[in-house]
Design a protein around this motif. Structure first.
Motif, PDB file in Angstrom:
ATOM      1  N   ILE A 179      -7.969   4.646 -13.988  1.00  0.00           N
ATOM      2  CA  ILE A 179      -8.051   3.321 -13.387  1.00  0.00           C
ATOM      3  C   ILE A 179      -7.809   3.154 -12.011  1.00  0.00           C
ATOM      4  CG2 ILE A 179      -7.256   0.812 -13.450  1.00  0.00           C
ATOM      5  CD1 ILE A 179      -6.478   1.322 -16.478  1.00  0.00           C
ATOM      6  N   TYR A 180      -6.812   3.999 -11.322  1.00  0.00           N
ATOM      7  CA  TYR A 180      -6.547   4.357  -9.895  1.00  0.00           C
ATOM      8  C   TYR A 180      -7.738   5.022  -9.339  1.00  0.00           C
ATOM      9  CZ  TYR A 180      -1.687   3.365 -11.549  1.00  0.00           C
ATOM     10  OH  TYR A 180      -0.605   2.963 -12.052  1.00  0.00           O
TER      11      TYR A 180
ATOM     12  N   ILE B  73      -3.103   1.783  -4.097  1.00  0.00           N
ATOM     13  CA  ILE B  73      -2.737   2.861  -5.343  1.00  0.00           C
ATOM     14  C   ILE B  73      -1.633   3.881  -5.163  1.00  0.00           C
ATOM     15  CG2 ILE B  73      -4.173   4.918  -6.058  1.00  0.00           C
ATOM     16  CD1 ILE B  73      -5.616   2.053  -6.813  1.00  0.00           C
ATOM     17  N   LEU B  74      -1.330   4.039  -3.839  1.00  0.00           N
ATOM     18  CA  LEU B  74      -0.260   4.913  -3.842  1.00  0.00           C
ATOM     19  C   LEU B  74       1.151   4.275  -4.305  1.00  0.00           C
ATOM     20  CD1 LEU B  74       0.749   7.636  -2.650  1.00  0.00           C
ATOM     21  CD2 LEU B  74       1.143   6.576  -0.629  1.00  0.00           C
ATOM     22  N   ARG B  75       1.371   2.914  -4.089  1.00  0.00           N
ATOM     23  CA  ARG B  75       2.359   2.327  -4.628  1.00  0.00           C
ATOM     24  C   ARG B  75       2.204   2.170  -6.225  1.00  0.00           C
ATOM     25  NH1 ARG B  75       5.361  -0.639  -0.412  1.00  0.00           N
ATOM     26  NH2 ARG B  75       6.035  -2.238  -1.830  1.00  0.00           N
TER      27      ARG B  75
ATOM     28  N   LYS C 290     -11.678   2.649  -4.186  1.00  0.00           N
ATOM     29  CA  LYS C 290     -12.579   2.183  -3.260  1.00  0.00           C
ATOM     30  C   LYS C 290     -12.402   0.692  -3.111  1.00  0.00           C
ATOM     31  CE  LYS C 290     -17.395   1.174  -3.108  1.00  0.00           C
ATOM     32  NZ  LYS C 290     -18.973   1.626  -3.728  1.00  0.00           N
ATOM     33  N   TYR C 291     -12.014  -0.233  -3.843  1.00  0.00           N
ATOM     34  CA  TYR C 291     -11.750  -1.349  -4.022  1.00  0.00           C
ATOM     35  C   TYR C 291     -10.388  -1.863  -3.311  1.00  0.00           C
ATOM     36  CZ  TYR C 291     -15.994  -1.202  -6.694  1.00  0.00           C
ATOM     37  OH  TYR C 291     -17.213  -0.831  -7.100  1.00  0.00           O
ATOM     38  N   VAL C 292      -9.247  -1.466  -3.612  1.00  0.00           N
ATOM     39  CA  VAL C 292      -8.093  -1.907  -3.246  1.00  0.00           C
ATOM     40  C   VAL C 292      -7.300  -1.080  -2.240  1.00  0.00           C
ATOM     41  CG1 VAL C 292      -7.782  -2.973  -5.430  1.00  0.00           C
ATOM     42  CG2 VAL C 292      -6.759  -0.562  -5.176  1.00  0.00           C
ATOM     43  N   GLY C 293      -7.773  -0.102  -1.626  1.00  0.00           N
ATOM     44  CA  GLY C 293      -7.306   0.968  -0.854  1.00  0.00           C
ATOM     45  C   GLY C 293      -6.064   1.951  -1.079  1.00  0.00           C
ATOM     46  N   TRP C 294      -6.141   2.961  -0.368  1.00  0.00           N
ATOM     47  CA  TRP C 294      -5.120   3.894  -0.972  1.00  0.00           C
ATOM     48  C   TRP C 294      -3.763   3.727  -0.861  1.00  0.00           C
ATOM     49  CZ3 TRP C 294      -1.425   5.782   2.172  1.00  0.00           C
ATOM     50  CH2 TRP C 294      -1.693   5.708   3.455  1.00  0.00           C
TER      51      TRP C 294
ATOM     52  N   GLY D  40      -8.572  -5.449 -14.551  1.00  0.00           N
ATOM     53  CA  GLY D  40      -9.376  -6.807 -14.373  1.00  0.00           C
ATOM     54  C   GLY D  40      -9.973  -6.974 -13.205  1.00  0.00           C
ATOM     55  N   ARG D  41      -9.124  -6.584 -12.140  1.00  0.00           N
ATOM     56  CA  ARG D  41      -9.926  -6.653 -10.975  1.00  0.00           C
ATOM     57  C   ARG D  41     -11.186  -5.997 -10.719  1.00  0.00           C
ATOM     58  NH1 ARG D  41      -5.316  -6.081  -6.074  1.00  0.00           N
ATOM     59  NH2 ARG D  41      -3.689  -7.327  -6.870  1.00  0.00           N
TER      60      ARG D  41
END
Length: 288
Positions: A68-69, A81-83, A74-78, A140-141
């Protein structure tokens, strides 16, 4: 980064760890021992563990979140995703480290209630300090963006519902749906308390031809401020005064008594306020 920002970051990460501990406790002490599959990726991991005890819940949670990550990068930024990776790593490791703890109850209703409380504390701390484990929220996003049908809450609800339903089918326990609903309801309420506190406030809108007199009485008998706005009734075409004020729940009865005493024909609208900041309420200096 100044001292204040460092303190804020440290507090945030510490709260994230505490949140992971509470979330893990909800699983190992209550939900897994009673065979309850709630929503979320952790719920799906719990199902895998119930079907095969050799599969650790924490490691399965991490493994299921990684794809999922990858798709969400691409959509939520690294940075986000890192957090998420950090949070789910702590959550997964904590869950497996605490797996030795004995079950606190065999009663599924009590387990749902206590599990929901622990999850609510964890979720509240995650949201309060802007952490997330990703899971069905991130999924969901992504589904909302890919399909362009429905919004994020709808897709999150669908994903969670599918996990709960799958758990009920695989475990041959239709009651799992009810227990999962209890967990979700309790955790939602508890997380709101963590985020907003116990003190609730009401936004009151008062429409009256005696707005000046009402405002004078409110200011005389209450420490709350009042704002007067000119209004016009579009049905009667008459001018009316519109008063806006926020009061705490315990002050609501007094406000209604004052309004009724001055103008028994006043039109009053009372709304639940999610959060109120300013004098007499939450101080802006405590902004997270």
């Amino acid at each position: 980064m100044n001292k204040q920002n460092v303190k804020k970051e440290v507090l945030g990460y510490l709260s994230m760890v505490i949140g992971c501990v509470f979330y893990a406790l909800s699983v190992v002490l209550f939900l897994e021992p009673c065979g309850i599959v709630a929503g979320g990726i952790t719920g799906l991991s719990t199902l895998f563990h119930l079907l095969n005890e050799k599969l650790p819940i924490g490691m399965i949670t991490i493994a299921l979140n990684l794809p999922i990550y990858l798709f969400g990068l691409k959509y939520v930024g690294w940075k986000f995703i890192l957090r998420c990776i950090l949070t789910v790593a702590v959550l997964g490791i904590t869950t497996d480290l605490l797996a030795f703890l004995p079950a606190m109850t065999n009663d599924k209703i009590l387990a749902s209630l206590y599990g929901g409380i622990c999850q609510g504390i964890g979720i509240g701390l995650f949201v309060k300090f802007q952490f997330s484990s990703g899971g069905t929220e991130l999924l969901g996003r992504l589904l909302s963006k890919w399909t362009r049908v429905g919004n994020i809450p709808v897709w999150v609800g669908i994903c969670d519902a599918l996990i709960v339903l799958t758990g009920a089918i695989c475990l041959s326990d239709a009651n799992n749906i009810l227990f999962a609903l209890i967990v979700v309801f309790v955790s939602t309420k508890v997380s709101e308390v963590v985020l907003l506190g116990l003190e609730k406030s009401k936004l009151c809108i008062i429409v009256s031809d005696k707005a000046e007199q009402i405002s004078e009485e409110l200011l005389r008998n209450s420490p709350r401020g009042v704002t007067l706005v000119d209004g016009k009734g579009m049905y009667t075409k008459q001018e009316h005064g519109v008063l806006l004020t926020c009061v705490k729940n315990r002050q609501l009865t007094q406000l209604k008594q004052i309004v009724h005493a001055v103008d028994e024909h006043a039109f009053v609208i009372i709304n639940e306020s999610v959060e109120v900041r300013g004098k007499g309420f939450k101080d802006w200096s405590k902004e997270e």
